[in-house]
Design a protein around this motif. Structure first.
Motif, PDB file in Angstrom:
ATOM      1  N   LEU A  39       0.815  -1.210   0.000  1.00 48.72           N
ATOM      2  CA  LEU A  39       0.000   0.000   0.000  1.00 48.72           C
ATOM      3  C   LEU A  39       0.848   1.259   0.000  1.00 48.72           C
ATOM      4  CD1 LEU A  39      -2.961  -0.814   2.426  1.00 48.72           C
ATOM      5  CD2 LEU A  39      -3.062  -0.450  -0.036  1.00 48.72           C
ATOM      6  N   ALA A  40       1.945   1.246   0.751  1.00 54.23           N
ATOM      7  CA  ALA A  40       2.819   2.421   0.801  1.00 54.23           C
ATOM      8  C   ALA A  40       3.443   2.687  -0.566  1.00 54.23           C
ATOM      9  CB  ALA A  40       3.901   2.224   1.856  1.00 54.23           C
ATOM     10  N   VAL A  41       3.826   1.626  -1.272  1.00 58.56           N
ATOM     11  CA  VAL A  41       4.432   1.784  -2.601  1.00 58.56           C
ATOM     12  C   VAL A  41       3.422   2.376  -3.578  1.00 58.56           C
ATOM     13  CG1 VAL A  41       5.526   0.567  -4.525  1.00 58.56           C
ATOM     14  CG2 VAL A  41       6.014  -0.128  -2.172  1.00 58.56           C
ATOM     15  N   THR A  42       2.227   1.794  -3.593  1.00 58.24           N
ATOM     16  CA  THR A  42       1.186   2.279  -4.500  1.00 58.24           C
ATOM     17  C   THR A  42       0.718   3.684  -4.119  1.00 58.24           C
ATOM     18  OG1 THR A  42       0.414   0.043  -4.988  1.00 58.24           O
ATOM     19  CG2 THR A  42      -1.143   1.833  -5.343  1.00 58.24           C
TER      20      THR A  42
ATOM     21  N   ILE B 146       4.418  -3.511 -15.897  1.00 59.98           N
ATOM     22  CA  ILE B 146       5.444  -3.268 -16.914  1.00 59.98           C
ATOM     23  C   ILE B 146       6.741  -2.759 -16.294  1.00 59.98           C
ATOM     24  CG2 ILE B 146       6.023  -1.803 -18.894  1.00 59.98           C
ATOM     25  CD1 ILE B 146       3.100  -2.032 -19.754  1.00 59.98           C
ATOM     26  N   PHE B 147       6.628  -1.887 -15.294  1.00 55.65           N
ATOM     27  CA  PHE B 147       7.828  -1.348 -14.648  1.00 55.65           C
ATOM     28  C   PHE B 147       8.267  -2.166 -13.436  1.00 55.65           C
ATOM     29  CE2 PHE B 147       6.322   2.479 -16.887  1.00 55.65           C
ATOM     30  CZ  PHE B 147       7.501   2.875 -17.499  1.00 55.65           C
ATOM     31  N   ASN B 148       7.586  -3.275 -13.185  1.00 53.39           N
ATOM     32  CA  ASN B 148       7.935  -4.173 -12.075  1.00 53.39           C
ATOM     33  C   ASN B 148       7.951  -3.428 -10.741  1.00 53.39           C
ATOM     34  OD1 ASN B 148       8.582  -6.682 -10.957  1.00 53.39           O
ATOM     35  ND2 ASN B 148      10.781  -6.333 -11.115  1.00 53.39           N
ATOM     36  N   VAL B 149       6.902  -2.672 -10.493  1.00 52.70           N
ATOM     37  CA  VAL B 149       6.737  -1.955  -9.234  1.00 52.70           C
ATOM     38  C   VAL B 149       5.989  -2.865  -8.258  1.00 52.70           C
ATOM     39  CG1 VAL B 149       5.762   0.075  -8.108  1.00 52.70           C
ATOM     40  CG2 VAL B 149       6.685   0.260 -10.415  1.00 52.70           C
ATOM     41  N   PRO B 150       6.562  -3.157  -7.092  1.00 49.11           N
ATOM     42  CA  PRO B 150       5.907  -4.084  -6.155  1.00 49.11           C
ATOM     43  C   PRO B 150       4.759  -3.437  -5.393  1.00 49.11           C
ATOM     44  CG  PRO B 150       7.943  -3.284  -5.193  1.00 49.11           C
ATOM     45  CD  PRO B 150       7.880  -2.698  -6.590  1.00 49.11           C
ATOM     46  N   GLY B 151       3.710  -3.080  -6.130  1.00 43.33           N
ATOM     47  CA  GLY B 151       2.570  -2.417  -5.513  1.00 43.33           C
ATOM     48  C   GLY B 151       1.320  -3.266  -5.573  1.00 43.33           C
ATOM     49  N   VAL B 152       0.193  -2.645  -5.224  1.00 45.01           N
ATOM     50  CA  VAL B 152      -1.083  -3.350  -5.188  1.00 45.01           C
ATOM     51  C   VAL B 152      -1.540  -3.733  -6.593  1.00 45.01           C
ATOM     52  CG1 VAL B 152      -3.514  -3.144  -4.535  1.00 45.01           C
ATOM     53  CG2 VAL B 152      -1.750  -2.217  -3.038  1.00 45.01           C
ATOM     54  N   GLY B 153      -1.269  -2.888  -7.592  1.00 48.18           N
ATOM     55  CA  GLY B 153      -1.660  -3.205  -8.959  1.00 48.18           C
ATOM     56  C   GLY B 153      -0.978  -4.452  -9.483  1.00 48.18           C
ATOM     57  N   GLN B 154       0.313  -4.592  -9.203  1.00 42.03           N
ATOM     58  CA  GLN B 154       1.034  -5.791  -9.621  1.00 42.03           C
ATOM     59  C   GLN B 154       0.492  -7.030  -8.919  1.00 42.03           C
ATOM     60  OE1 GLN B 154       5.046  -6.789  -8.108  1.00 42.03           O
ATOM     61  NE2 GLN B 154       5.770  -6.419 -10.205  1.00 42.03           N
ATOM     62  N   LEU B 155       0.171  -6.888  -7.633  1.00 43.61           N
ATOM     63  CA  LEU B 155      -0.394  -8.003  -6.887  1.00 43.61           C
ATOM     64  C   LEU B 155      -1.760  -8.397  -7.445  1.00 43.61           C
ATOM     65  CD1 LEU B 155      -0.197  -9.924  -4.438  1.00 43.61           C
ATOM     66  CD2 LEU B 155      -1.324  -8.136  -3.082  1.00 43.61           C
TER      67      LEU B 155
ATOM     68  N   LEU C 259      -7.928 -10.810  -4.868  1.00 39.93           N
ATOM     69  CA  LEU C 259      -8.690  -9.977  -5.799  1.00 39.93           C
ATOM     70  C   LEU C 259      -9.815  -9.241  -5.088  1.00 39.93           C
ATOM     71  CD1 LEU C 259      -9.038 -12.161  -9.017  1.00 39.93           C
ATOM     72  CD2 LEU C 259      -7.894  -9.961  -8.812  1.00 39.93           C
ATOM     73  N   LEU C 260     -10.497  -9.933  -4.206  1.00 42.53           N
ATOM     74  CA  LEU C 260     -11.621  -9.338  -3.492  1.00 42.53           C
ATOM     75  C   LEU C 260     -11.150  -8.201  -2.588  1.00 42.53           C
ATOM     76  CD1 LEU C 260     -14.652  -9.684  -3.272  1.00 42.53           C
ATOM     77  CD2 LEU C 260     -14.286 -11.217  -1.344  1.00 42.53           C
ATOM     78  N   THR C 261     -10.035  -8.403  -1.909  1.00 42.17           N
ATOM     79  CA  THR C 261      -9.523  -7.370  -1.015  1.00 42.17           C
ATOM     80  C   THR C 261      -9.069  -6.139  -1.794  1.00 42.17           C
ATOM     81  OG1 THR C 261      -8.784  -9.077   0.527  1.00 42.17           O
ATOM     82  CG2 THR C 261      -7.863  -6.882   0.805  1.00 42.17           C
ATOM     83  N   VAL C 262      -8.352  -6.357  -2.894  1.00 38.32           N
ATOM     84  CA  VAL C 262      -7.903  -5.226  -3.715  1.00 38.32           C
ATOM     85  C   VAL C 262      -9.091  -4.471  -4.298  1.00 38.32           C
ATOM     86  CG1 VAL C 262      -6.654  -4.591  -5.805  1.00 38.32           C
ATOM     87  CG2 VAL C 262      -5.681  -6.291  -4.262  1.00 38.32           C
ATOM     88  N   THR C 263     -10.096  -5.202  -4.766  1.00 35.57           N
ATOM     89  CA  THR C 263     -11.284  -4.557  -5.332  1.00 35.57           C
ATOM     90  C   THR C 263     -12.020  -3.745  -4.274  1.00 35.57           C
ATOM     91  OG1 THR C 263     -11.512  -6.416  -6.864  1.00 35.57           O
ATOM     92  CG2 THR C 263     -13.393  -4.955  -6.630  1.00 35.57           C
ATOM     93  N   MET C 264     -12.122  -4.272  -3.065  1.00 36.85           N
ATOM     94  CA  MET C 264     -12.777  -3.540  -1.988  1.00 36.85           C
ATOM     95  C   MET C 264     -12.017  -2.268  -1.641  1.00 36.85           C
ATOM     96  SD  MET C 264     -14.024  -6.558   0.617  1.00 36.85           S
ATOM     97  CE  MET C 264     -14.450  -5.333   1.863  1.00 36.85           C
ATOM     98  N   LEU C 265     -10.700  -2.350  -1.596  1.00 44.80           N
ATOM     99  CA  LEU C 265      -9.897  -1.164  -1.293  1.00 44.80           C
ATOM    100  C   LEU C 265     -10.087  -0.088  -2.361  1.00 44.80           C
ATOM    101  CD1 LEU C 265      -6.558  -2.768  -0.033  1.00 44.80           C
ATOM    102  CD2 LEU C 265      -8.285  -1.598   1.340  1.00 44.80           C
TER     103      LEU C 265
END
Length: 285
Positions: free
Chosen positions: A98-101, A236-245, A258-264
């Motif tokens: 979360l901090a990265v994203t 694409i940029f290999n950023v270890p964030g929520v989008g990559q997860l 998927l459910l947790t990310v969608t809820m956030l």
């Protein structure tokens, strides 16, 4: 009392939206083709045991209600469930990302707003729209986010912040340019300009306060656009964030993640909408 009632109404609406997101995401993922597929099925050493495990999981997850109950139970236990892919609590996967994203989004939105506001102030000051300002924004909007990120990666210049900032700035510029063209023609601004008041003072004391409500709506649009661009940019940029997860979870049908990310994301969008759609009574309360 009216303010409290309005807050409760908005909070209830936000919870209803999140509930619909949870149900919709669960149904879509559960009935997606290949939900119960597993890479172990391709390995002859594990195929028999893998199929047995998948059969048990299929029987347990055949109905939507037990599946939803299991996901809600994970939230009640405080770990948001167990990741199907990594076999660890979902919150342990998401919290460090979360901090990265969040940092990526804040820097991108700040830079995009700076670029869009400066460009729109220069563009709207003229009597007619100029292709010099309109064409770059139009071209940037026509390029897919993934394609823009790939070009920057192949060229060896730019990064995730630049790609997201250009995408957001192009959208924000179109919005701001239309607003500012109308604002410059307001009678009190025309009178102030004839009195020789400086442009800097006009912008600070008259223009920005008059478009504050539109800027609040633009903030919600920027957040929604940034959330939509997170996955391709981070992958694409290999950023270890929520989008990559989220991308990895989609490939592996990892429903709890998927459910947790969608809820956030749903909470972020609805909360931003509540803040930007502030009624006039709030100010007078």
């Amino acid at each position: 009392m009216k303010l409290v009632g309005d807050l409760l109404k908005r909070f209830t609406r936000m919870l209803a939206i999140v509930l619909l997101v949870v149900i919709g995401s669960t149904v879509l993922v559960r009935f997606a083709p290949g939900y119960f597929s597993d890479v172990r099925e391709m390995d002859p050493r594990y195929a028999r045991s893998a199929r047995a495990e998948l059969s048990v999981e299929s029987a347990r997850s055949n109905a939507i209600i037990p599946l939803l109950s299991a996901e809600v139970g994970g939230w009640l236990r405080g770990n948001a469930g167990i990741s199907r892919q990594y076999d660890v609590p979902v919150l342990d996967l998401i919290l460090p990302r979360l901090a990265v994203t969040g940092s990526l989004m804040l820097r991108s939105i700040a830079l995009a707003w700076t670029l869009a506001l400066c460009a729109s102030l220069l563009s709207s000051a003229g009597p007619h729209p100029s292709l010099l300002w309109q064409m770059p924004a139009t071209l940037l909007l026509a390029i897919p986010t993934a394609a823009m990120a790939t070009m920057c990666l192949l060229a060896g210049s730019g990064g995730p912040v630049l790609v997201m900032s250009l995408l957001l700035a192009a959208r924000d510029f179109k919005f701001l340019d239309r607003i500012l063209r109308k604002t410059w023609l307001d009678p009190h601004l025309l009178y102030a300009r004839t009195q020789g008041i400086g442009v800097t003072r006009l912008i600070r004391a008259h223009i920005l306060p008059s478009i504050a409500s539109q800027l609040s709506a633009l903030a919600t649009l920027s957040i929604v656009t940034a959330l939509g661009a997170l996955a391709p940019v981070e992958v694409i940029f290999n950023v270890p964030g929520v989008g990559q997860l989220a991308w990895s979870a989609a490939l592996n049908r990892d429903l709890p993640v998927l459910l947790t990310v969608t809820m956030l994301m749903a909470l972020a969008v609805t909360f931003a909408g509540v803040i930007s759609d502030r009624p006039a009574e709030w100010k007078n309360a």
